[in-house]
Design a protein around this motif. Structure first.
Motif, PDB file in Angstrom:
ATOM      1  N   THR A  61       0.836  -1.200   0.000  1.00  0.00           N
ATOM      2  CA  THR A  61       0.000   0.000   0.000  1.00  0.00           C
ATOM      3  C   THR A  61       0.871   1.249   0.000  1.00  0.00           C
ATOM      4  O   THR A  61       0.625   2.200  -0.757  1.00  0.00           O
ATOM      5  CB  THR A  61      -0.923   0.002   1.242  1.00  0.00           C
ATOM      6  N   VAL A 109      -1.585  -0.158 -13.725  1.00  0.00           N
ATOM      7  CA  VAL A 109      -1.954  -0.631 -12.387  1.00  0.00           C
ATOM      8  C   VAL A 109      -3.218  -1.491 -12.465  1.00  0.00           C
ATOM      9  O   VAL A 109      -3.305  -2.532 -11.806  1.00  0.00           O
ATOM     10  CB  VAL A 109      -2.144   0.563 -11.425  1.00  0.00           C
ATOM     11  N   LEU A 110      -4.165  -1.092 -13.305  1.00  0.00           N
ATOM     12  CA  LEU A 110      -5.404  -1.875 -13.432  1.00  0.00           C
ATOM     13  C   LEU A 110      -5.135  -3.255 -14.033  1.00  0.00           C
ATOM     14  O   LEU A 110      -5.739  -4.243 -13.620  1.00  0.00           O
ATOM     15  CB  LEU A 110      -6.429  -1.121 -14.283  1.00  0.00           C
ATOM     16  N   TRP A 116      -3.793  -5.305 -11.262  1.00  0.00           N
ATOM     17  CA  TRP A 116      -4.894  -5.564 -10.318  1.00  0.00           C
ATOM     18  C   TRP A 116      -5.787  -6.687 -10.840  1.00  0.00           C
ATOM     19  O   TRP A 116      -6.079  -7.651 -10.140  1.00  0.00           O
ATOM     20  CB  TRP A 116      -5.670  -4.269 -10.096  1.00  0.00           C
TER      21      TRP A 116
END
Lengths: 233, 72
Positions: free
Chosen positions: A25, B46-47, B50
């Motif tokens: 994170t 990033v997607l 993910w």
């Protein structure tokens, strides 16, 4: 047959898992919030360094794990080493696919910006695609053999050969050829174009993604052991 | 425009400074992805990761569900 012992998932595992999630994170926050030196053409996509490059580091580390377990399987013939080799190769393949697709997207809006090209058979990308096909064949090979022992042995031999091709296809060859990818012949390398502030996010990102891969791999091993123990009675 | 970009260039930039910057006006998906200094390309990357991880978790979940059925 003897029951396989799954890895212990006690409180120590829970703590490690919590650390990994917190760590990742923070990496994502740092990746988006920290200011980076402006670079032509790259602009903000320089931040992809934190996501795209660790995919390949993670892929290679899982390949290494897989190769080690395959070698151990050939030496001992134990079922657990075959399971671990298979599951780490699976995680490696998933990260390889993510590395390739993220690379295609990144290249589209930098290398091929202003054109309609998505794929131009750049040696770097082509070699990566070939590498993934080699791993695809590993999983296909596994489905073609019914006998457990035979499958374990043949898959282990193939996996060792596949692992041996990784440094060449992903590292040596693309650097010898004309590619748009950084690090290729005549292109700036990582050390020349990466600001210290970016390294401060990049290295933790590599560690974080490898840790995430380890979590996914460990889950798979637990499921696979459960399956072995349930179906081998 | 080009002058502007060069003025903002940093030391890390020098190797790229002489490359050609496309001058054609982008359109469609290009226009969207190239806006705001290409930050949306990072979002896309990033997607992808993910969804890759979600896909893997989904597969693991399905394996577990199959095992649960075996136990019953």
């Amino acid at each position: 047959m003897d029951k396989l012992t799954p890895p212990v998932s006690g409180s120590r595992y829970s703590v490690i898992r919590a650390i990994i999630i917190t760590w990742m994170t923070l990496v994502i926050l740092g990746a988006f919030l920290l200011d980076i030196p402006r670079m032509n053409i790259l602009e903000h996509t320089a931040r992809n360094l934190y996501f795209h490059v660790p995919m390949w580091f993670t892929m290679m580390s899982m390949v290494l794990v897989s190769g080690i377990y395959s070698a151990r399987h050939l030496a001992s013939g134990s079922r657990i080493t075959d399971i671990r080799a298979r599951e780490s190769a699976r995680v490696a393949a998933v990260f390889g696919v993510m590395g390739l697709i993220t690379g295609i997207l990144w290249a589209k809006f930098t290398w091929y910006s202003g054109t309609s090209v998505w794929w131009n058979s750049d040696p770097r990308q082509s070699m990566a695609a070939i590498q993934l096909l080699i791993y695809g064949a590993y999983f296909f090979l596994r489905t073609t053999i019914d006998d457990n022992e035979k499958r374990g042995r043949i898959a282990a031999v193939y996996n060792l050969i596949a692992a041996a091709t990784v440094p060449f296809l992903l590292y040596v060859l693309p650097r010898q050829m004309e590619s748009l990818h950084p690090g290729a012949d005549g292109n700036p390398a990582f050390s020349e174009i990466t600001a210290p502030i970016m390294r401060a996010v990049f290295y933790p990102a590599v560690i974080g993604f490898i840790a995430i891969a380890w979590l996914l791999y460990r889950q798979r091993v637990r499921v696979a052991i459960l399956k072995e123990n349930l179906t081998s009675d | 425009m080009e002058q502007d970009t060069l003025a903002q260039a940093t030391a890390y930039d020098s190797v790229w400074a002489n490359t050609n910057i496309p001058v054609m006006e982008p359109s469609g998906i290009q226009a969207v992805m190239l806006s705001d200094d290409k930050i949306l390309v990072v979002l896309g990357v990033v997607l992808i990761i993910w969804f890759g991880i979600v896909f893997f978790l989904y597969r693991t979940d399905r394996k577990l569900a199959n095992l649960e059925r075996t136990v019953e």
